[in-house]
Scaffold this active site. Structure first.
Site, PDB file in Angstrom:
ATOM      1  N   ASP A  83      12.990  -4.185 -18.120  1.00 25.07           N
ATOM      2  CA  ASP A  83      13.486  -3.290 -17.245  1.00 25.07           C
ATOM      3  C   ASP A  83      14.251  -2.147 -17.686  1.00 25.07           C
ATOM      4  O   ASP A  83      15.298  -2.363 -18.492  1.00 25.07           O
ATOM      5  CB  ASP A  83      14.156  -3.880 -16.269  1.00 25.07           C
ATOM      6  CG  ASP A  83      14.196  -3.193 -14.755  1.00 25.07           C
ATOM      7  OD1 ASP A  83      13.422  -2.354 -14.626  1.00 25.07           O
ATOM      8  OD2 ASP A  83      15.191  -3.215 -14.063  1.00 25.07           O
ATOM      9  N   HIS A 177      21.210   1.745  -6.888  1.00 21.17           N
ATOM     10  CA  HIS A 177      21.539   0.613  -7.670  1.00 21.17           C
ATOM     11  C   HIS A 177      22.807  -0.037  -7.298  1.00 21.17           C
ATOM     12  O   HIS A 177      23.708   0.636  -6.901  1.00 21.17           O
ATOM     13  CB  HIS A 177      21.475   0.764  -9.249  1.00 21.17           C
ATOM     14  CG  HIS A 177      19.963   0.860  -9.643  1.00 21.17           C
ATOM     15  ND1 HIS A 177      19.609   2.133 -10.017  1.00 21.17           N
ATOM     16  CD2 HIS A 177      19.083   0.073 -10.340  1.00 21.17           C
ATOM     17  CE1 HIS A 177      18.437   2.231 -10.607  1.00 21.17           C
ATOM     18  NE2 HIS A 177      17.963   0.820 -10.535  1.00 21.17           N
ATOM     19  N   GLY A 206      16.588  -0.386  -6.808  1.00 21.38           N
ATOM     20  CA  GLY A 206      17.930  -0.388  -5.844  1.00 21.38           C
ATOM     21  C   GLY A 206      17.304  -1.125  -4.447  1.00 21.38           C
ATOM     22  O   GLY A 206      18.187  -1.064  -3.838  1.00 21.38           O
ATOM     23  N   ASN A 227      11.965  -4.051  -6.900  1.00 25.57           N
ATOM     24  CA  ASN A 227      12.806  -4.665  -7.997  1.00 25.57           C
ATOM     25  C   ASN A 227      14.010  -5.065  -7.334  1.00 25.57           C
ATOM     26  O   ASN A 227      14.691  -4.311  -6.513  1.00 25.57           O
ATOM     27  CB  ASN A 227      13.514  -3.550  -9.014  1.00 25.57           C
ATOM     28  CG  ASN A 227      12.048  -3.257 -10.052  1.00 25.57           C
ATOM     29  OD1 ASN A 227      10.950  -3.556  -9.692  1.00 25.57           O
ATOM     30  ND2 ASN A 227      12.602  -2.870 -11.293  1.00 25.57           N
ATOM     31  N   VAL A 228      14.594  -6.432  -7.631  1.00 22.45           N
ATOM     32  CA  VAL A 228      16.027  -6.852  -7.062  1.00 22.45           C
ATOM     33  C   VAL A 228      16.622  -7.301  -8.161  1.00 22.45           C
ATOM     34  O   VAL A 228      16.407  -8.345  -8.924  1.00 22.45           O
ATOM     35  CB  VAL A 228      15.498  -7.970  -6.008  1.00 22.45           C
ATOM     36  CG1 VAL A 228      16.721  -8.499  -5.396  1.00 22.45           C
ATOM     37  CG2 VAL A 228      14.584  -7.480  -4.854  1.00 22.45           C
TER      38      VAL A 228
END
Length: 280
Positions: A83, A177, A206, A227-228
């Site tokens: 990432d 984020h 985010g 995405n976490v």
């Protein structure tokens, strides 16, 4: 079972799952908790190792090999994802280590430089069989590098995808984020316009700042990868701090921290993977 991100995302695009979740890995306990949560939910997941995590460990290989072993032993499909990578050579290393996908992030560069660098990484990534994500329209909150309020333009997104051949696109739609409060509200109308303009899966970064209902709505609007990071880190840190005592053995606290991650992952996977309601 180790599975490439492209196959997981194809499952989403094929309708069996509306979206795939990627959770950030910092230490081995993170990866263990993420896999445990995915197994409890009976759903696939991506173990996401960021460039910052690589810097923390000093190298990609040690944490990558731990994630690879967990993925191979898991009872559900697990993919390995690199990432926010800013180094093309690291993308290549990830592919050789067994990663199925990578996000190359040149979003802070001028548009033409972003296109040129991303296209080169995509070409090499495809030679190595890796699915490549990029970012267009800076997403706030990451190390102060991104301007707040920026949004991805659908027409520019279509041009960017055509020029780079990228497989997935992270877009700026109102998330940020490192949020510790879940108060962000993605612009779902904009997500829909971008989804209609580009032929590749859209990615929401985010996501920790978005309530569960907001995540479900973003997926319904067209997000295909979520995405976490901060949310699982907060759960881990809370339990670790609460459990550490004066003794020399941290394992009880680490176990609680790992279990907390599993709980958050299980819940979020169910939210993100829930069938999208069909309008009546």
């Amino acid at each position: 079972m180790l599975t490439s991100a492209s196959r997981l995302l194809e499952a989403g695009l094929g309708g069996s799952l509306p979206a795939i979740a990627a959770f950030n890995v910092i230490t081995l306990e993170y990866a263990e908790g993420i896999v445990l949560g995915a197994e409890r939910a009976g759903l696939p997941v991506l173990l996401s190792v960021s460039h910052n995590a690589v810097r923390f460990h000093g190298a990609l290989a040690p944490i990558a090999q731990g994630c690879l072993a967990l993925a191979e032993a898991a009872s559900v499909p697990i993919g390995l994802h690199l990432d926010h990578c800013e180094d093309a050579s690291l993308v290549e290393e990830a592919a050789l280590l067994g990663f199925g996908s990578a996000m190359f992030d040149a979003s802070t560069l001028p548009y033409e430089e972003n296109v040129a660098q991303t296209a080169a990484v995509v070409a090499r990534g495809h030679e190595l069989g890796i699915w490549v994500e990029a970012e267009l329209g800076e997403i706030g909150g990451k190390d102060g590098a991104h301007a707040p309020g920026v949004r991805t333009d659908p027409r520019e997104a279509a041009s960017f995808v055509a020029a780079t051949g990228v497989d997935g696109l992270a877009i700026a739609v109102g998330t940020s984020h490192a949020m510790t409060e879940r108060t962000a509200h993605p612009d779902n109308a904009l997500i829909g316009r971008i989804a209609a303009a580009v032929p590749v899966p859209l990615v929401l970064h985010g996501s920790s700042g978005v309530p569960d209902a907001g995540l479900a709505a973003a997926v319904a609007a067209g997000i295909r990868k979520v995405n976490v990071g901060t949310q699982v880190s907060a759960a881990y840190t809370r339990e670790l701090v609460a459990g550490l005592g004066p003794g020399p053995d941290p394992r009880k606290a680490l176990t609680a921290a790992r279990t907390a991650i599993a709980g958050d992952v299980e819940r979020l996977l169910r939210v993100i993977s829930a069938p999208i309601p069909v309008p009546s």
